[in-house]
Motif scaffolding. Structure first.
Motif, mmCIF file in Angstrom:
data_model
loop_
_atom_site.group_PDB
_atom_site.id
_atom_site.type_symbol
_atom_site.label_atom_id
_atom_site.label_comp_id
_atom_site.label_asym_id
_atom_site.label_seq_id
_atom_site.Cartn_x
_atom_site.Cartn_y
_atom_site.Cartn_z
ATOM 1 N N GLU A 128 -59.971 -5.931 30.573
ATOM 2 C CA GLU A 128 -58.540 -5.868 30.279
ATOM 3 C C GLU A 128 -58.217 -4.979 29.082
ATOM 4 N N PHE A 129 -59.257 -4.450 28.433
ATOM 5 C CA PHE A 129 -59.048 -3.620 27.252
ATOM 6 C C PHE A 129 -59.472 -2.181 27.526
ATOM 7 N N SER A 130 -58.884 -1.251 26.771
ATOM 8 C CA SER A 130 -59.228 0.160 26.917
ATOM 9 C C SER A 130 -60.605 0.430 26.316
ATOM 10 N N ALA A 131 -61.102 1.644 26.549
ATOM 11 C CA ALA A 131 -62.402 2.024 25.983
ATOM 12 C C ALA A 131 -62.379 1.913 24.462
ATOM 13 N N THR A 132 -61.333 2.444 23.845
ATOM 14 C CA THR A 132 -61.225 2.360 22.385
ATOM 15 C C THR A 132 -61.176 0.918 21.922
ATOM 16 N N GLU A 133 -60.411 0.094 22.599
ATOM 17 C CA GLU A 133 -60.292 -1.308 22.202
ATOM 18 C C GLU A 133 -61.617 -2.046 22.357
ATOM 19 N N ASN A 134 -62.407 -1.688 23.373
ATOM 20 C CA ASN A 134 -63.730 -2.306 23.529
ATOM 21 C C ASN A 134 -64.628 -1.960 22.344
ATOM 22 N N VAL A 135 -64.556 -0.731 21.851
ATOM 23 C CA VAL A 135 -65.367 -0.334 20.703
ATOM 24 C C VAL A 135 -64.838 -0.966 19.420
ATOM 25 N N MET A 136 -63.547 -1.219 19.369
ATOM 26 C CA MET A 136 -62.944 -1.864 18.206
ATOM 27 C C MET A 136 -63.338 -3.336 18.090
ATOM 28 N N MET A 137 -63.605 -3.975 19.211
ATOM 29 C CA MET A 137 -63.731 -5.428 19.243
ATOM 30 C C MET A 137 -64.770 -5.985 18.260
ATOM 31 N N PRO A 138 -66.025 -5.487 18.263
ATOM 32 C CA PRO A 138 -66.984 -6.044 17.309
ATOM 33 C C PRO A 138 -66.588 -5.802 15.857
ATOM 34 N N GLN A 139 -65.845 -4.735 15.612
ATOM 35 C CA GLN A 139 -65.381 -4.473 14.254
ATOM 36 C C GLN A 139 -64.313 -5.470 13.835
ATOM 37 N N LEU A 140 -63.401 -5.757 14.737
ATOM 38 C CA LEU A 140 -62.351 -6.729 14.429
ATOM 39 C C LEU A 140 -62.945 -8.111 14.185
ATOM 40 N N ILE A 141 -63.956 -8.458 14.978
ATOM 41 C CA ILE A 141 -64.630 -9.746 14.793
ATOM 42 C C ILE A 141 -65.286 -9.811 13.419
ATOM 43 N N ALA A 142 -65.761 -8.656 12.944
ATOM 44 C CA ALA A 142 -66.408 -8.597 11.633
ATOM 45 C C ALA A 142 -65.406 -8.525 10.484
ATOM 46 N N GLY A 143 -64.111 -8.518 10.808
ATOM 47 C CA GLY A 143 -63.083 -8.546 9.767
ATOM 48 C C GLY A 143 -62.575 -7.186 9.336
ATOM 49 N N ILE A 144 -62.923 -6.144 10.077
ATOM 50 C CA ILE A 144 -62.449 -4.797 9.747
ATOM 51 C C ILE A 144 -61.006 -4.642 10.226
ATOM 52 N N SER A 145 -60.204 -3.927 9.452
ATOM 53 C CA SER A 145 -58.787 -3.780 9.789
ATOM 54 C C SER A 145 -58.608 -2.986 11.073
ATOM 55 N N ASP A 146 -57.466 -3.185 11.692
ATOM 56 C CA ASP A 146 -57.180 -2.537 12.973
ATOM 57 C C ASP A 146 -57.233 -1.020 12.860
ATOM 58 N N ASP A 147 -56.637 -0.459 11.815
ATOM 59 C CA ASP A 147 -56.598 0.998 11.659
ATOM 60 C C ASP A 147 -57.993 1.587 11.485
ATOM 61 N N VAL A 148 -58.797 0.943 10.649
ATOM 62 C CA VAL A 148 -60.151 1.434 10.406
ATOM 63 C C VAL A 148 -60.999 1.306 11.671
ATOM 64 N N ALA A 149 -60.845 0.179 12.367
ATOM 65 C CA ALA A 149 -61.607 -0.046 13.591
ATOM 66 C C ALA A 149 -61.229 0.970 14.668
ATOM 67 N N ARG A 150 -59.954 1.280 14.759
ATOM 68 C CA ARG A 150 -59.510 2.256 15.763
ATOM 69 C C ARG A 150 -60.037 3.650 15.440
ATOM 70 N N ALA A 151 -60.016 4.008 14.167
ATOM 71 C CA ALA A 151 -60.528 5.322 13.772
ATOM 72 C C ALA A 151 -62.019 5.426 14.067
ATOM 73 N N ARG A 152 -62.758 4.362 13.797
ATOM 74 C CA ARG A 152 -64.192 4.344 14.084
ATOM 75 C C ARG A 152 -64.421 4.414 15.599
ATOM 76 N N GLY A 153 -63.599 3.698 16.355
ATOM 77 C CA GLY A 153 -63.713 3.734 17.808
ATOM 78 C C GLY A 153 -63.489 5.125 18.360
ATOM 79 N N ASP A 154 -62.470 5.794 17.858
ATOM 80 C CA ASP A 154 -62.175 7.156 18.310
ATOM 81 C C ASP A 154 -63.311 8.109 17.930
#
Length: 230
Positions: free
Chosen positions: A103-129
């Motif tokens: 149900e999530f995009s490719a970027t959101e899938n890469v963001m997921m473990p970062q968000l679980i680790a407490g990383i902010s949405d913006d930083v996680a998205r940039a890392r995903g990209d």
């Protein structure tokens, strides 16, 4: 003193399972060290214990005896919560079946473990990209898994495994569902990513062509890790 170049250390690891009134012995004194920047291929028949070894190496399963060290952390005696934190911080896992969240995009899938680790949405998205760019998937970031090819899905899975910059990458048949050409491409991306991130990799595979491109090839014999001979 712990050698900081050692990303995975297994010392005399044992694992057995109950089988009726007896025991099925899988690992019987398996020992291994993998250094930073090193890729080790694990080739063995089905049922020999490859997945068990990977699960113990990634703290998904406990050994019956022996020592497991990951990125300077001695895991002996750690409780479940502590093991989860070590795994989250230091281990990236790649499966044969990519296990992307549909149900999530490719970027959101890469963001997921970062968000679980407490990383902010913006930083996680940039890392995903950034990681999807490394995988050649810049234009596919908004696509959901069902819109991606098998090779693309596995590249997203590799990016997700690298998201939190782990020191240890464990891969269980990461190219098992891919055609030979795509397998080669995916392995190259995986190997380059491990080395460029100064990590270490343990890759279970049945593909001899892929295994030959690792730094070392091991197999399981009588529950122990030994060099593989073609």
């Amino acid at each position: 003193m712990v050698d900081q170049n050692v990303k995975l250390s297994l010392v005399d690891v044992h694992r057995h399972y109950k089988q009726g009134e007896g025991q099925l012995k899988i690992l019987q004194g398996a020992s291994l060290e993998i250094l930073s920047g090193e890729i080790v291929a694990l080739v063995a028949p089905s049922g020999a214990g490859k997945s068990t070894l990977l699960h113990i190496s990634g703290l998904l399963e406990r050994a019956d005896a022996g020592k497991v060290g990951i990125c300077d952390v001695a895991t002996d005696g750690l409780g479940d919560r502590e093991r989860t934190l070590v795994r989250r911080q230091h281990v990236g896992y790649i499966y044969q079946f990519h296990h992307l969240l549909p149900e999530f995009s490719a970027t959101e899938n890469v963001m997921m473990p970062q968000l679980i680790a407490g990383i902010s949405d913006d930083v996680a998205r940039a890392r995903g990209d950034e990681l999807l760019g490394m995988m050649g998937l810049t234009e596919r970031g908004t696509h959901r898994p069902a819109q991606l090819s098998g090779g693309e899905q596995q590249r997203v899975a590799i990016a997700r495994a690298l998201a939190n910059k782990p020191g240890l990458i464990l891969a269980d048949e990461p190219t098992g569902n891919l055609d030979p050409e795509t397998s080669s491409t995916v392995f190259d991306l995986l190997a380059n990513s491990i080395r460029n991130h100064d990590a270490a990799g343990l890759i279970a595979t049945h593909n001899y062509d892929i295994a030959k491109r690792a730094d070392r090839i091991l197999t399981l014999k009588d529950g122990q890790l030994v060099p593989f001979e073609f």
